[in-house]
Design an enzyme around this catalytic site. Structure first.
Site, PDB file in Angstrom:
ATOM      1  N   HIS A 130       0.842  -1.208   0.000  1.00  0.00           N
ATOM      2  CA  HIS A 130       0.000   0.000   0.000  1.00  0.00           C
ATOM      3  C   HIS A 130       0.879   1.261   0.000  1.00  0.00           C
ATOM      4  CE1 HIS A 130      -3.202  -2.624   2.126  1.00  0.00           C
ATOM      5  NE2 HIS A 130      -3.634  -2.405   0.903  1.00  0.00           N
ATOM      6  N   LYS A 169     -16.528  -6.907   5.058  1.00  0.00           N
ATOM      7  CA  LYS A 169     -15.636  -7.820   5.762  1.00  0.00           C
ATOM      8  C   LYS A 169     -15.569  -7.375   7.228  1.00  0.00           C
ATOM      9  CE  LYS A 169     -12.628  -7.240   1.772  1.00  0.00           C
ATOM     10  NZ  LYS A 169     -11.384  -6.576   1.380  1.00  0.00           N
ATOM     11  N   ARG A 228      -2.143  -6.134  -8.865  1.00  0.00           N
ATOM     12  CA  ARG A 228      -0.981  -7.002  -8.652  1.00  0.00           C
ATOM     13  C   ARG A 228      -0.957  -8.076  -9.733  1.00  0.00           C
ATOM     14  NH1 ARG A 228      -3.007  -7.934  -2.688  1.00  0.00           N
ATOM     15  NH2 ARG A 228      -4.810  -8.084  -4.032  1.00  0.00           N
ATOM     16  N   SER A 268      -3.197  -7.767   2.599  1.00  0.00           N
ATOM     17  CA  SER A 268      -3.480  -7.648   4.038  1.00  0.00           C
ATOM     18  C   SER A 268      -4.007  -8.978   4.576  1.00  0.00           C
ATOM     19  CB  SER A 268      -4.529  -6.562   4.274  1.00  0.00           C
ATOM     20  OG  SER A 268      -4.061  -5.325   3.825  1.00  0.00           O
TER      21      SER A 268
HETATM   22  O1  PNS Z   1      -9.020  -2.827  -0.047  1.00  0.00           O
HETATM   23  P1  PNS Z   1     -10.317  -3.283  -0.622  1.00  0.00           P
HETATM   24  O2  PNS Z   1     -11.128  -3.998   0.426  1.00  0.00           O
HETATM   25  O3  PNS Z   1     -10.142  -4.090  -1.879  1.00  0.00           O
HETATM   26  O4  PNS Z   1     -11.124  -1.952  -1.037  1.00  0.00           O
HETATM   27  C1  PNS Z   1     -12.412  -2.027  -1.561  1.00  0.00           C
HETATM   28  C2  PNS Z   1     -13.072  -0.645  -1.614  1.00  0.00           C
HETATM   29  C3  PNS Z   1     -13.050   0.031  -0.257  1.00  0.00           C
HETATM   30  C4  PNS Z   1     -12.346   0.238  -2.609  1.00  0.00           C
HETATM   31  C5  PNS Z   1     -14.536  -0.870  -2.115  1.00  0.00           C
HETATM   32  O5  PNS Z   1     -15.131  -1.863  -1.349  1.00  0.00           O
HETATM   33  C6  PNS Z   1     -15.391   0.386  -2.051  1.00  0.00           C
HETATM   34  O6  PNS Z   1     -15.178   1.315  -2.781  1.00  0.00           O
HETATM   35  N1  PNS Z   1     -16.358   0.387  -1.121  1.00  0.00           N
HETATM   36  C7  PNS Z   1     -17.252   1.498  -0.919  1.00  0.00           C
HETATM   37  C8  PNS Z   1     -18.665   1.170  -1.369  1.00  0.00           C
HETATM   38  C9  PNS Z   1     -18.821   1.413  -2.847  1.00  0.00           C
HETATM   39  O7  PNS Z   1     -18.617   2.506  -3.357  1.00  0.00           O
HETATM   40  N2  PNS Z   1     -19.188   0.343  -3.561  1.00  0.00           N
HETATM   41  C10 PNS Z   1     -19.375   0.349  -4.971  1.00  0.00           C
HETATM   42  C11 PNS Z   1     -18.079   0.063  -5.667  1.00  0.00           C
HETATM   43  S1  PNS Z   1     -18.410  -0.553  -7.229  1.00  0.00           S
END
Ligand code: PNS
Length: 171
Positions: A21, A45, A94, A132
């Site tokens: 990150h 999660k 990745r 993570s």
């Molecule tokens: O590190 P992660 O868990 O892969 O991040 C995922 C994240 C936080 C980027 C994604 O879950 C997110 O944007 N959540 C907010 C809710 C949202 O906007 N959902 C629609 C996305 S298509």
């Protein structure tokens, strides 16, 4: 025409932040004059660290990094982007296995906010397989995670796991 000076969001769960990150934040700040690391509050999660703890770790690790801010958000990312005036979303890719999930999110975000551009960057090769989730598994198995997370995160991770192990189970 000079390139626009965009504010970008680097969103994620950061549970916990890894060196991968931080590598991406460093790469992102070379392109974007203002990069907001956006930590999701209400993740589907079950997070190991609270959002306050995750923000504190990220602030500690990026303190003094010009142009980098850390903020928490809940709800839709596109709405948070509009509130803070961000024009781009930064995500790390990745391996090929990341593509499906990342493309689904990028297309959905574009549908909701066509003006918001998703930018994918590759982390350094040392971090190509780092996540993570795996870091937590390794640490929970009692192995060191040196070289995968910053030292301060490793200490907090060990303390958190000790805390969990010494808390009596209710079921
Ligand atoms: O590190 P992660 O868990 O892969 O991040 C995922 C994240 C936080 C980027 C994604 O879950 C997110 O944007 N959540 C907010 C809710 C949202 O906007 N959902 C629609 C996305 S298509």
């Amino acid at each position: 025409m000079p390139p626009p000076r965009l504010t970008a969001l680097y969103p994620g769960s950061f549970d916990p932040p890894t060196l991968g990150h931080l590598d991406l934040i460093e790469r992102g700040r070379r392109i974007f004059p203002r990069l907001i690391v956006a930590v999701l509050r209400n993740s589907e999660k079950e997070p190991l660290f609270t959002v306050a703890e995750r923000c504190a770790m990220l602030r500690e690790c990026t303190s003094g990094w010009e142009g980098v801010e850390v903020a928490e958000f809940s709800g839709l990312l596109v709405d948070f982007a509009a509130r803070v005036g961000a024009g781009a979303l930064l995500r790390g890719i990745r391996a090929i296995s990341d593509y499906e999930y990342e493309f689904q999110m990028a297309w959905m975000n574009r549908r909701m906010a066509p003006e918001l551009e998703t930018v994918f960057m590759m982390p350094g090769e040392d971090y190509a397989y780092l996540s993570s989730r795996l870091v937590k598994q390794v640490a929970a198995g009692g192995r060191p995670v040196t070289g995968m997370v910053p030292e301060t995160v490793e200490r907090r991770l060990q303390a958190k796991l000790r805390e969990i192990l010494t808390t009596p189970k209710t079921r």
